[in-house]
Design a protein around this motif. Structure first.
Motif, short mmCIF file in Angstrom:
data_model
loop_
_atom_site.label_atom_id
_atom_site.label_comp_id
_atom_site.label_asym_id
_atom_site.label_seq_id
_atom_site.Cartn_x
_atom_site.Cartn_y
_atom_site.Cartn_z
N LYS A 21 -43.06 -33.42 -25.08
CA LYS A 21 -41.87 -34.14 -25.56
C LYS A 21 -41.94 -34.25 -27.08
N ASP A 40 -49.54 -35.00 -25.39
CA ASP A 40 -49.13 -33.66 -24.93
C ASP A 40 -49.90 -32.57 -25.68
N ALA A 52 -45.60 -40.98 -23.63
CA ALA A 52 -44.92 -40.59 -24.87
C ALA A 52 -44.91 -41.80 -25.82
N THR A 61 -43.56 -45.18 -21.33
CA THR A 61 -43.61 -45.67 -19.94
C THR A 61 -44.74 -45.06 -19.11
N GLN A 81 -44.44 -42.70 -17.08
CA GLN A 81 -43.88 -42.50 -15.73
C GLN A 81 -43.52 -41.05 -15.43
N VAL A 82 -43.20 -40.26 -16.46
CA VAL A 82 -42.61 -38.95 -16.21
C VAL A 82 -43.58 -38.01 -15.47
C1 LIG Z 1 -37.63 -47.51 -27.16
C2 LIG Z 1 -37.34 -46.79 -25.88
C3 LIG Z 1 -37.42 -47.49 -24.69
C4 LIG Z 1 -37.17 -46.84 -23.49
N1 LIG Z 1 -37.30 -47.54 -22.36
C5 LIG Z 1 -37.14 -46.93 -21.17
C6 LIG Z 1 -37.33 -47.65 -19.95
O1 LIG Z 1 -37.65 -48.83 -19.97
N2 LIG Z 1 -37.16 -46.99 -18.79
C7 LIG Z 1 -36.82 -45.67 -18.76
O2 LIG Z 1 -36.72 -45.12 -17.67
N3 LIG Z 1 -36.65 -44.95 -19.90
C8 LIG Z 1 -36.78 -45.56 -21.10
N4 LIG Z 1 -36.60 -44.86 -22.26
C9 LIG Z 1 -36.16 -43.49 -22.18
C10 LIG Z 1 -37.29 -42.53 -22.24
O3 LIG Z 1 -37.54 -42.12 -23.57
C11 LIG Z 1 -36.91 -41.35 -21.47
O4 LIG Z 1 -36.81 -41.61 -20.14
C12 LIG Z 1 -37.86 -40.22 -21.74
O5 LIG Z 1 -37.18 -39.03 -21.52
C13 LIG Z 1 -39.14 -40.21 -20.89
O6 LIG Z 1 -39.78 -41.39 -20.82
P1 LIG Z 1 -41.04 -41.71 -21.74
O7 LIG Z 1 -40.76 -41.39 -23.13
O8 LIG Z 1 -41.45 -43.10 -21.39
O9 LIG Z 1 -42.12 -40.66 -21.23
P2 LIG Z 1 -43.53 -40.90 -20.57
O10 LIG Z 1 -43.37 -41.11 -19.12
O11 LIG Z 1 -44.34 -41.90 -21.34
O12 LIG Z 1 -44.10 -39.44 -20.85
C14 LIG Z 1 -45.25 -38.94 -20.18
C15 LIG Z 1 -45.30 -37.46 -20.38
O13 LIG Z 1 -44.23 -36.85 -19.66
C16 LIG Z 1 -43.80 -35.70 -20.39
N5 LIG Z 1 -42.41 -35.88 -20.82
C17 LIG Z 1 -41.72 -37.02 -21.00
N6 LIG Z 1 -40.46 -36.77 -21.40
C18 LIG Z 1 -40.36 -35.42 -21.50
C19 LIG Z 1 -39.34 -34.53 -21.89
N7 LIG Z 1 -38.14 -34.95 -22.28
N8 LIG Z 1 -39.61 -33.20 -21.87
C20 LIG Z 1 -40.82 -32.72 -21.49
N9 LIG Z 1 -41.83 -33.52 -21.12
C21 LIG Z 1 -41.61 -34.84 -21.12
C22 LIG Z 1 -44.70 -35.58 -21.60
O14 LIG Z 1 -45.80 -34.75 -21.28
C23 LIG Z 1 -45.16 -37.01 -21.81
O15 LIG Z 1 -46.37 -37.14 -22.53
C24 LIG Z 1 -36.82 -45.48 -23.47
C25 LIG Z 1 -36.74 -44.79 -24.68
C26 LIG Z 1 -37.00 -45.43 -25.86
C27 LIG Z 1 -36.96 -44.65 -27.14
#
Ligand SMILES: Cc1cc2nc3c(=O)[nH]c(=O)nc-3n(C[C@H](O)[C@H](O)[C@H](O)COP(=O)(O)OP(=O)(O)OC[C@H]3O[C@@H](n4cnc5c(N)ncnc54)[C@H](O)[C@@H]3O)c2cc1C
Length: 259
Positions: free
Chosen positions: A8, A38, A119, A124, A126-127
């Protein structure tokens, strides 16, 4: 061995600033980087490539600017890169993000999927786990070391707060990686130059077997109601006390919370 890495593009800061009027993130002047967890995953994948001639594909879902990051990954030694980008994907929460990623990933052959643990913008974690669930494959999160791969068994060390666990997982599987596990290798000028000649595969909504209600804002059960920066107030009390006096003072504060 086919390895898919999820990457990401994130703002280069853990101190996200929020526009107080619009409630959106202020991105001006904040450069973007590949998410640190990542990059650790990419480095581990490159090590597996060195050892087992693995084929690496990096996949990201994001806006067109994410191409810069993908070129960097090509320069570092990733074989193929894919950008999932479409206005219909915009506003995705973790559920819609993992649905979209999983729908694409299942069209590719893979032995191992590597995601970052978390990220630094969404935070979160969660992804990765959601992608594994949606693909129906085993997962190991918080991986601090990949110890061995004897197909189809991958041996990894998983970090807990105070200890580690060595686990064997049967591939195809997903692991999530920690940025402390390695130092990503550096790029050389020739590889950076050559990366501009390599193709970036682009995937849009029409390329995936999904309905509009599965992706983007429509596919997101989480709706962020309000985003704000906490205002810190300086009302600390400084007292010069002996240990027993300090304990009594702390206890008196805590007693306010006991009914
Ligand atoms: C300040 C803020 C708060 C947010 N709060 C929430 C919330 O409470 N609930 C919610 O559902 N969403 C939330 N989001 C949206 C969130 O950014 C998106 O859902 C995002 O696409 C993925 O979640 P994450 O950044 O938490 O990823 P995480 O789950 O932390 O990511 C884990 C891993 O998954 C992979 N990954 C994640 N996104 C991608 C991508 N787009 N492409 C490729 N690989 C990826 C990467 O390897 C990453 O290291 C929030 C965004 C922001 C900026």
């Amino acid at each position: 061995m086919n390895i898919l890495c999820l990457v990401k593009q994130v703002p280069d800061t853990t101190e996200m600033k929020i526009d107080k009027v619009t409630g959106t993130l202020i991105r001006t002047g904040v450069p973007s980087i590949p998410n640190p967890d990542d990059m650790a995953g990419i480095e581990e994948a490159l090590k597996l490539k060195d050892r087992f001639q693995a084929h690496l594909t990096a996949v990201t879902m994001g806006p067109p600017q994410a191409e810069d990051m993908l070129r960097e990954l090509l320069a570092r030694g990733v074989d193929e890169v894919v950008l999932l980008s479409d206005m219909k994907f915009a506003g995705a929460d973790t559920w819609a993000t993992s649905t979209t990623l999983a729908a694409f990933l299942k069209t590719l052959p893979y032995d191992l999927i590597i995601a970052g643990r978390q990220a630094i913008d969404g935070d979160t974690a969660q992804v990765g786990p959601q992608v594994a669930e949606k693909l129906g494959i085993p997962q190991v999160t918080y991986v601090e070391e990949i110890m061995d791969y004897q197909a189809p068994i991958l041996t990894v060390k998983k970090a807990y707060e105070e200890y580690s666990e060595i686990l064997e997982v049967t591939c195809p599987a997903l692991i999530s990686t920690l940025n402390t596990m390695n130092t990503p290798r550096s790029m050389n000028v020739t590889d950076v130059w050559n990366a501009f000649e390599k193709p970036i595969r682009r995937i849009g909504f029409a390329d995936l077997n999904l309905s509009e209600k599965d992706v983007g804002l429509k596919g997101s059960p989480t709706q962020v109601k309000k985003t704000f920066t906490r205002t810190l107030q300086a009302n600390a009390l400084k007292s010069d006390l002996s240990a027993p006096e300090a304990a009594k003072l702390v206890a008196s504060y805590l007693s306010a919370y006991i009914e």
